[in-house]
Design a protein around this motif. Structure first.
Motif, PDB file in Angstrom:
ATOM      1  N   VAL A 145       0.821  -1.210   0.000  1.00  0.00           N
ATOM      2  CA  VAL A 145       0.000   0.000   0.000  1.00  0.00           C
ATOM      3  C   VAL A 145       0.851   1.254   0.000  1.00  0.00           C
ATOM      4  O   VAL A 145       0.531   2.255  -0.683  1.00  0.00           O
ATOM      5  CB  VAL A 145      -0.948  -0.026   1.219  1.00  0.00           C
ATOM      6  N   ALA A 146       1.943   1.266   0.758  1.00  0.00           N
ATOM      7  CA  ALA A 146       2.751   2.475   0.937  1.00  0.00           C
ATOM      8  C   ALA A 146       3.273   3.068  -0.368  1.00  0.00           C
ATOM      9  O   ALA A 146       3.236   4.301  -0.534  1.00  0.00           O
ATOM     10  CB  ALA A 146       3.910   2.174   1.885  1.00  0.00           C
ATOM     11  N   PRO A 147       3.758   2.277  -1.348  1.00  0.00           N
ATOM     12  CA  PRO A 147       4.249   2.896  -2.585  1.00  0.00           C
ATOM     13  C   PRO A 147       3.193   3.703  -3.326  1.00  0.00           C
ATOM     14  O   PRO A 147       3.500   4.766  -3.901  1.00  0.00           O
ATOM     15  CB  PRO A 147       4.723   1.695  -3.420  1.00  0.00           C
ATOM     16  N   TYR A 148       1.940   3.247  -3.323  1.00  0.00           N
ATOM     17  CA  TYR A 148       0.885   3.997  -4.000  1.00  0.00           C
ATOM     18  C   TYR A 148       0.597   5.320  -3.275  1.00  0.00           C
ATOM     19  O   TYR A 148       0.415   6.364  -3.917  1.00  0.00           O
ATOM     20  CB  TYR A 148      -0.392   3.158  -4.071  1.00  0.00           C
ATOM     21  N   VAL A 149       0.568   5.286  -1.942  1.00  0.00           N
ATOM     22  CA  VAL A 149       0.325   6.524  -1.199  1.00  0.00           C
ATOM     23  C   VAL A 149       1.485   7.483  -1.394  1.00  0.00           C
ATOM     24  O   VAL A 149       1.309   8.712  -1.521  1.00  0.00           O
ATOM     25  CB  VAL A 149       0.114   6.220   0.299  1.00  0.00           C
ATOM     26  N   LYS A 150       2.656   6.946  -1.419  1.00  0.00           N
ATOM     27  CA  LYS A 150       3.854   7.784  -1.599  1.00  0.00           C
ATOM     28  C   LYS A 150       3.808   8.520  -2.937  1.00  0.00           C
ATOM     29  O   LYS A 150       4.105   9.734  -3.012  1.00  0.00           O
ATOM     30  CB  LYS A 150       5.095   6.890  -1.514  1.00  0.00           C
ATOM     31  N   LYS A 151       3.401   7.838  -3.992  1.00  0.00           N
ATOM     32  CA  LYS A 151       3.299   8.478  -5.304  1.00  0.00           C
ATOM     33  C   LYS A 151       2.202   9.542  -5.316  1.00  0.00           C
ATOM     34  O   LYS A 151       2.375  10.637  -5.865  1.00  0.00           O
ATOM     35  CB  LYS A 151       3.019   7.431  -6.378  1.00  0.00           C
ATOM     36  N   MET A 152       1.062   9.213  -4.710  1.00  0.00           N
ATOM     37  CA  MET A 152      -0.053  10.166  -4.672  1.00  0.00           C
ATOM     38  C   MET A 152       0.312  11.422  -3.891  1.00  0.00           C
ATOM     39  O   MET A 152      -0.030  12.549  -4.305  1.00  0.00           O
ATOM     40  CB  MET A 152      -1.288   9.515  -4.055  1.00  0.00           C
ATOM     41  N   LEU A 153       0.987  11.282  -2.768  1.00  0.00           N
ATOM     42  CA  LEU A 153       1.370  12.440  -1.957  1.00  0.00           C
ATOM     43  C   LEU A 153       2.296  13.377  -2.729  1.00  0.00           C
ATOM     44  O   LEU A 153       2.135  14.607  -2.703  1.00  0.00           O
ATOM     45  CB  LEU A 153       2.054  11.984  -0.662  1.00  0.00           C
ATOM     46  N   PHE A 154       3.256  12.817  -3.390  1.00  0.00           N
ATOM     47  CA  PHE A 154       4.215  13.667  -4.092  1.00  0.00           C
ATOM     48  C   PHE A 154       3.601  14.274  -5.355  1.00  0.00           C
ATOM     49  O   PHE A 154       3.871  15.430  -5.706  1.00  0.00           O
ATOM     50  CB  PHE A 154       5.466  12.867  -4.457  1.00  0.00           C
ATOM     51  N   LYS A 155       2.755  13.504  -6.032  1.00  0.00           N
ATOM     52  CA  LYS A 155       2.164  13.995  -7.263  1.00  0.00           C
ATOM     53  C   LYS A 155       1.159  15.112  -7.000  1.00  0.00           C
ATOM     54  O   LYS A 155       1.106  16.108  -7.732  1.00  0.00           O
ATOM     55  CB  LYS A 155       1.496  12.839  -8.005  1.00  0.00           C
ATOM     56  N   GLN A 156       0.346  14.991  -5.951  1.00  0.00           N
ATOM     57  CA  GLN A 156      -0.688  15.976  -5.693  1.00  0.00           C
ATOM     58  C   GLN A 156      -0.192  17.149  -4.843  1.00  0.00           C
ATOM     59  O   GLN A 156      -0.549  18.302  -5.117  1.00  0.00           O
ATOM     60  CB  GLN A 156      -1.872  15.303  -4.992  1.00  0.00           C
ATOM     61  N   TYR A 157       0.626  16.854  -3.825  1.00  0.00           N
ATOM     62  CA  TYR A 157       0.981  17.901  -2.858  1.00  0.00           C
ATOM     63  C   TYR A 157       2.477  18.153  -2.730  1.00  0.00           C
ATOM     64  O   TYR A 157       2.878  19.002  -1.936  1.00  0.00           O
ATOM     65  CB  TYR A 157       0.443  17.523  -1.462  1.00  0.00           C
ATOM     66  N   LYS A 158       3.279  17.421  -3.494  1.00  0.00           N
ATOM     67  CA  LYS A 158       4.738  17.540  -3.391  1.00  0.00           C
ATOM     68  C   LYS A 158       5.239  17.214  -1.973  1.00  0.00           C
ATOM     69  O   LYS A 158       6.241  17.764  -1.499  1.00  0.00           O
ATOM     70  CB  LYS A 158       5.204  18.941  -3.791  1.00  0.00           C
ATOM     71  N   ILE A 159       4.536  16.300  -1.311  1.00  0.00           N
ATOM     72  CA  ILE A 159       4.920  15.891   0.044  1.00  0.00           C
ATOM     73  C   ILE A 159       5.768  14.627  -0.062  1.00  0.00           C
ATOM     74  O   ILE A 159       5.356  13.631  -0.684  1.00  0.00           O
ATOM     75  CB  ILE A 159       3.677  15.624   0.917  1.00  0.00           C
ATOM     76  N   GLU A 160       6.924  14.661   0.562  1.00  0.00           N
ATOM     77  CA  GLU A 160       7.801  13.501   0.582  1.00  0.00           C
ATOM     78  C   GLU A 160       7.422  12.574   1.737  1.00  0.00           C
ATOM     79  O   GLU A 160       6.831  13.004   2.729  1.00  0.00           O
ATOM     80  CB  GLU A 160       9.265  13.935   0.720  1.00  0.00           C
ATOM     81  N   SER A 161       7.803  11.324   1.590  1.00  0.00           N
ATOM     82  CA  SER A 161       7.469  10.333   2.608  1.00  0.00           C
ATOM     83  C   SER A 161       8.581   9.305   2.727  1.00  0.00           C
ATOM     84  O   SER A 161       9.428   9.170   1.837  1.00  0.00           O
ATOM     85  CB  SER A 161       6.136   9.643   2.284  1.00  0.00           C
ATOM     86  N   VAL A 162       8.549   8.577   3.826  1.00  0.00           N
ATOM     87  CA  VAL A 162       9.552   7.546   4.117  1.00  0.00           C
ATOM     88  C   VAL A 162       8.811   6.232   4.322  1.00  0.00           C
ATOM     89  O   VAL A 162       7.907   6.139   5.160  1.00  0.00           O
ATOM     90  CB  VAL A 162      10.366   7.904   5.373  1.00  0.00           C
ATOM     91  N   ASN A 163       9.203   5.199   3.587  1.00  0.00           N
ATOM     92  CA  ASN A 163       8.568   3.896   3.675  1.00  0.00           C
ATOM     93  C   ASN A 163       9.529   2.924   4.362  1.00  0.00           C
ATOM     94  O   ASN A 163      10.538   2.523   3.784  1.00  0.00           O
ATOM     95  CB  ASN A 163       8.196   3.389   2.277  1.00  0.00           C
ATOM     96  N   LEU A 164       9.212   2.531   5.582  1.00  0.00           N
ATOM     97  CA  LEU A 164      10.038   1.583   6.327  1.00  0.00           C
ATOM     98  C   LEU A 164       9.364   0.219   6.464  1.00  0.00           C
ATOM     99  O   LEU A 164       9.793  -0.588   7.305  1.00  0.00           O
ATOM    100  CB  LEU A 164      10.338   2.127   7.736  1.00  0.00           C
ATOM    101  N   SER A 165       8.319  -0.046   5.708  1.00  0.00           N
ATOM    102  CA  SER A 165       7.605  -1.317   5.846  1.00  0.00           C
ATOM    103  C   SER A 165       8.537  -2.485   5.558  1.00  0.00           C
ATOM    104  O   SER A 165       9.388  -2.424   4.677  1.00  0.00           O
ATOM    105  CB  SER A 165       6.413  -1.349   4.898  1.00  0.00           C
ATOM    106  N   LYS A 166       8.357  -3.561   6.340  1.00  0.00           N
ATOM    107  CA  LYS A 166       9.253  -4.710   6.258  1.00  0.00           C
ATOM    108  C   LYS A 166       8.443  -5.981   6.380  1.00  0.00           C
ATOM    109  O   LYS A 166       7.581  -6.099   7.251  1.00  0.00           O
ATOM    110  CB  LYS A 166      10.305  -4.638   7.371  1.00  0.00           C
ATOM    111  N   GLN A 167       8.720  -6.934   5.507  1.00  0.00           N
ATOM    112  CA  GLN A 167       7.969  -8.178   5.479  1.00  0.00           C
ATOM    113  C   GLN A 167       8.227  -9.007   6.734  1.00  0.00           C
ATOM    114  O   GLN A 167       9.316  -8.985   7.311  1.00  0.00           O
ATOM    115  CB  GLN A 167       8.361  -8.982   4.232  1.00  0.00           C
ATOM    116  N   SER A 168       7.202  -9.762   7.165  1.00  0.00           N
ATOM    117  CA  SER A 168       7.290 -10.695   8.298  1.00  0.00           C
ATOM    118  C   SER A 168       7.705 -10.004   9.598  1.00  0.00           C
ATOM    119  O   SER A 168       8.494 -10.541  10.383  1.00  0.00           O
ATOM    120  CB  SER A 168       8.272 -11.836   7.991  1.00  0.00           C
TER     121      SER A 168
END
Length: 428
Positions: free
Chosen positions: A230-253
């Motif tokens: 989910v995080a990659p899609y939100v990250k793209k939407m945030l930057f595309k619409q509002y130029k807001i940067e984000s950090v994705n630290l999600s980790k499997q298992s």
């Protein structure tokens, strides 16, 4: 022949000597045994004499202790009996000569020698009873000696029913008695002073503040494999619409059950300290946690859903939320959705109750996901209906999402964010 006779004579002479030696040894052994026995008997006799000499002391001490215990029990029983019978203390009250003789017969009219107070619980006490001193009493019945009261005593329930014949109802303040024994009463105004202030219904849990972000703010995504999609899609939407940067630290298992494998509370706290521009924390966890886990100080694994398990798990949730509040970061916590496997599904139901309660305690945002994915915890469904068409939002494992399902969750996260532009940008 002469030689043989001499040998036989010598043998006969030697036999009595050997017998005498054996008898002497036996007698010596008997003497030694008798001596040892005598010594033991002397020691035992000395011990017996010592015990006999100490026994009176022990008996006296035991008698003294029992006497003190009996006196204490008797004293306490007398106090309890007096308090239960006359409703005041035997030694602290100054009126031991009150005339309060209640007859067991029903309906008998009794007379009192002093003013008495009958409260709302039908408890009778004297007006000079120190239990009422300097205490405002509301709506009590004050009975003077000239007034008569019909008193009925219920033997079964041990209650006294009072039926006043001539009683005046007053609001009085009972004070100490004078030296001559006459009670002193003080009238209290019966206006709105006695009325308790009205308590307004104030909600204990307020609505969380809206999530407002600017272009200079950042968003931090943490979670397991659910967040990884989910995080990659939100990250793209945030930057595309509002130029807001984000950090994705999600980790499997990963999750909160095994901090030795990956410690999310510590990782989140470290990243918030390192980057003060982060103003929103988005958390998506659950499927890796509904199992027994070790706790420091316990040899065995703590059972899932046990009291200790819940206490430790809530503490880890609270640690994340506390770190966010310390750094002035808002939190958006996503609920774990329904799962195909029944046992895992029940685990998600339980974990969501912990997530939601801890998040709402701190007035943060909690986002449910089942409605978005077209399923409930009672019935699992991999599809949602749109314009009479079925769209698959869950993959075959019954846990993760298809790309369409990931985009649906990403859009729901975006809907929770309010973007605020700077004034300079508006002027331009």
């Amino acid at each position: 022949m002469k030689y043989k006779k001499t040998l036989s004579k010598n043998r006969r002479r030697n036999r009595p000597q050997k017998n005498r030696q054996q008898i002497d040894l036996f007698e010596n052994g008997l003497h030694e045994q008798s001596r040892k026995h005598n010594a033991k008997t002397k020691v035992s006799e000395a011990a017996i004499t010592q015990k006999e000499s100490l026994s009176p002391k022990y008996v006296f001490i035991m008698l003294l202790i029992t006497a003190i215990a009996l006196i204490a029990i008797y004293h306490k029983s007398v106090l309890i009996y007096w308090q239960q019978t006359y409703h005041h203390d035997l030694f602290n009250s100054g009126s031991m000569t009150q005339k309060m003789d209640l007859d067991d017969s029903d309906g008998r009219v009794e007379e009192y020698s002093k003013d008495v107070v009958i409260d709302q619980n039908n408890v009778i006490s004297s007006i000079d009873d120190e239990s009422h001193l300097n205490q405002p009493v509301k709506n009590v019945l004050v009975i003077s000696p000239s007034e008569m009261v019909n008193i009925k005593k219920d033997k079964k329930r041990q209650k006294i029913h009072v039926q006043p014949i001539s009683i005046k109802q007053e609001n009085t303040k009972l004070s100490k008695t004078r030296f001559d024994g006459t009670p002193v009463t003080e009238q209290i105004d019966t206006e709105a002073k006695d009325e308790a202030p009205k308590i307004q219904n104030i909600p204990l849990i307020h609505e969380p503040l809206p999530i407002v972000l600017t272009q200079n703010d950042k968003v931090l995504f943490v979670g397991d494999s659910l967040m990884q999609g989910v995080a990659p899609y939100v990250k793209k939407m945030l930057f595309k619409q509002y130029k807001i940067e984000s950090v994705n630290l999600s980790k499997q298992s990963t999750g909160l059950a095994y901090p030795k494998a990956f410690n999310w509370p510590k990782t989140i706290n470290d990243i918030l300290i390192a980057d003060p521009s982060i103003k929103l924390l988005v958390v998506f966890l659950g499927p890796n946690d509904p199992w027994d886990f070790p706790v420091k100080g316990y040899a065995k694994y703590v059972k899932f859903k046990s009291e200790l398990w819940e206490e430790q798990y809530r503490l880890r949730i609270a640690t994340i939320l506390n770190s966010a509040s310390e750094h002035n970061v808002q939190v958006l916590w996503l609920a774990a959705p329904c799962m195909r496997k029944p046992q895992l599904n029940l685990g998600m139901v339980y974990l969501n109750t912990l997530y939601q309660s801890e998040v709402e305690k701190r007035q943060q945002h909690f986002l449910t996901t089942n409605q978005l994915l077209g399923c409930t915890y009672e019935t699992f469904n991999s599809f949602i209906e749109s314009n009479k068409d079925k769209i698959k939002v869950r993959v075959d494992d019954g846990i993760h999402f298809t790309p369409i399902g990931q985009k649906i969750l990403a859009k729901a996260i975006m809907d929770k964010i309010i973007f605020k532009q700077f004034e300079d940008d508006d002027s331009d």
